[in-house]
Scaffold this active site. Structure first.
Site, PDB file in Angstrom:
ATOM      1  N   GLY A  38       0.943  -1.169   0.116  1.00 17.47           N
ATOM      2  CA  GLY A  38      -0.068  -0.147  -0.227  1.00 17.47           C
ATOM      3  C   GLY A  38       0.759   1.092  -0.222  1.00 17.47           C
ATOM      4  O   GLY A  38       2.102   1.301   0.326  1.00 17.47           O
ATOM      5  N   THR A  40       1.218   4.247   1.508  1.00 13.69           N
ATOM      6  CA  THR A  40       1.922   4.725   2.930  1.00 13.69           C
ATOM      7  C   THR A  40       2.580   3.650   3.411  1.00 13.69           C
ATOM      8  O   THR A  40       3.193   4.053   4.249  1.00 13.69           O
ATOM      9  CB  THR A  40       0.507   5.492   3.923  1.00 13.69           C
ATOM     10  OG1 THR A  40      -0.368   4.363   3.855  1.00 13.69           O
ATOM     11  CG2 THR A  40       0.044   6.636   2.969  1.00 13.69           C
ATOM     12  N   ASP A 271       6.667   6.196  -3.584  1.00 11.44           N
ATOM     13  CA  ASP A 271       6.464   5.899  -2.218  1.00 11.44           C
ATOM     14  C   ASP A 271       7.871   5.876  -1.703  1.00 11.44           C
ATOM     15  O   ASP A 271       8.078   6.574  -0.671  1.00 11.44           O
ATOM     16  CB  ASP A 271       5.997   4.742  -1.970  1.00 11.44           C
ATOM     17  CG  ASP A 271       4.620   4.488  -2.526  1.00 11.44           C
ATOM     18  OD1 ASP A 271       3.938   5.700  -2.961  1.00 11.44           O
ATOM     19  OD2 ASP A 271       3.874   3.440  -2.970  1.00 11.44           O
TER      20      ASP A 271
END
Length: 328
Positions: A38, A40, A271
Site C-alpha cells: 500500500g 503509505t 513512495d
C-alpha cells in the site's frame, strides 16, 4: 532552507496513516507470489529503515481484521521496526486485496478488491476516538490522497478535524497527493477534500501527472502558486525520470534524478522517493540533499520486483554534512 522540522524535539514520533492490502503478483513465468503493500505502508517501511539508527520512531495507523492475514501483517511491520500500537482490529472485517500484472517495460496494471476493507472504517464509530486522540501525540503525520479516498465520509471528516487540531498543537503534516480517480465518487469531491487538507499541510510531495488530472494545472508554476496560496511551506514535484522541482517559498530548485540500468518494476517508485526525502529532512538535510536521497532510493527500488526491496538491497545514502545537521 532547513527550518521545516527545526522546532521538533528528539526523540521524534512519526505516524503514517493509510491502508495496507494483501498483494498478489504474477511474474513472467506465471508464478503468483503473495506479499503486503500500500502506498503509505511502502513509505513507512522505507522511512523506518532509513531512520533505524536515529531517535525517530515510525508508527503505522490503519484498521485491519482479526484474521491470519491481519496478524501476519502486523508481525511483518513490527519486524521492519514499525510501531503498531495504533492499529485498530475490527472483528467483522478483512484487509483489502490487489493483483499486479507488470509489462515488459516494468509498468503495472492493478486489479483491486477493497470495497469492504477494514481500513475504510478506520475512523468510524465511537471506538475510533482513541485512535484519533493518539494522532495528537505525534510530531509528524504523513498521509496520502489514497489515505483520504479509502475512508468513509464520516471517518474522513473526523480525520481532517483531528489533523487540524494536531497542527494547532505543532504537529507537522506531510501529504503525498496520489490521486486515484476510481476511489472517489467524482472529481469535485476529491478536489474539495484535497483543498481542505492542503490548508493544513507543511510538506507536500506531489506527483505531477496526478495533480494535472485532478486540478488541471497547466504548468509547475501554476501548481506552486496554488499550493503557496494554501499555505504549504515546501512542495516537492515528482516527475518520474525527469528532474524533480522543489518550491521552498523563496526559490525553485531543480534536482536531476539518477539513471536506472534496467527498469524491472516501477511499483513504489514515488513512495520510496517520499520516504527518503522525508527521512533526510527529519535528520537535518536540506531540500536539495533530501531530493538526492529520494532519487537514490527510487532508482534502486525500480530495479527490483515488488514494492519493498530486501533490506540488504537498500542503497547507501549520501552522508549528511555536520553543517546541515547543526542547522536542523
Amino acid at each position: 532552507m532547513t527550518t521545516l522540522f527545526k522546532s521538533l524535539s528528539a526523540p521524534m514520533r512519526v505516524a503514517l496513516v493509510g491502508e495496507c492490502m494483501i498483494e498478489l503478483q504474477r511474474d513472467s513465468a506465471g508464478t503468483i507470489t503473495q506479499a503486503f503493500g500500500g502506498d503509505t505502508l511502502n513509505t513507512a517501511v522505507y522511512l523506518a529503515r532509513l531512520c533505524q539508527s536515529t531517535a525517530i520512531s515510525v508508527d503505522y495507523v490503519t484498521a485491519l481484521g482479526q484474521d491470519p492475514f491481519s496478524e501476519t501483517m502486523c508481525q511483518t511491520w513490527q519486524a521492519e521496526g514499525l510501531g503498531t500500537q495504533n492499529v485498530r482490529h475490527l472483528p467483522d472485517a478483512l484487509p483489502g486485496l490487489y493483483f499486479i500484472q507488470t509489462d515488459e517495460q516494468g509498468e503495472r496494471q492493478f486489479l483491486y478488491w477493497r470495497g469492504e476493507a477494514a481500513a475504510r472504517r478506520c475512523f468510524d464509530g465511537h471506538e475510533a476516538a482513541q485512535t484519533l486522540a493518539a494522532l495528537l501525540d505525534y510530531d509528524v503525520i504523513y498521509l496520502s490522497g489514497i489515505s483520504l479516498a479509502v475512508l468513509n465520509s464520516e471517518g474522513r471528516a473526523r480525520l481532517l478535524e483531528t489533523l487540524a487540531e494536531a497542527r494547532r498543537q505543532g504537529t507537522r503534516i506531510v501529504f503525498d497527493n496520489n490521486y486515484r480517480p476510481r476511489l472517489w465518487p467524482d472529481r469535485a469531491t476529491a478536489q474539495h477534500c484535497y483543498q481542505a487538507l492542503l490548508a493544513l499541510v507543511d510538506l507536500a510531495l506531489i506527483t505531477w501527472e496526478d495533480d494535472v488530472e485532478l486540478f488541471g494545472f497547466s504548468s509547475p508554476e501554476a501548481l506552486f502558486r496554488t499550493y503557496a496560496q494554501s499555505g504549504v511551506t515546501e512542495v516537492v514535484l515528482k516527475r518520474g525520470e525527469a528532474s524533480c522541482l522543489i518550491h521552498t517559498g523563496r526559490q525553485v530548485l531543480t534536482i536531476p534524478g539518477e539513471k536506472a540500468l534496467r527498469v524491472i518494476d516501477t511499483t513504489a517508485a514515488g513512495d520510496s522517493f517520499s520516504a527518503a526525502y522525508l527521512a533526510c529532512r527529519l535528520q537535518g538535510g536540506d531540500p536539495e540533499q533530501a531530493a538526492r536521497w529520494g532519487h537514490r532510493l527510487a532508482v534502486n527500488v525500480i530495479q527490483h520486483r515488488g514494492a519493498l526491496i530486501s533490506p540488504p538491497a537498500m542503497p547507501a545514502m549520501p552522508a549528511l554534512s555536520y553543517s546541515l545537521a547543526a542547522q536542523a
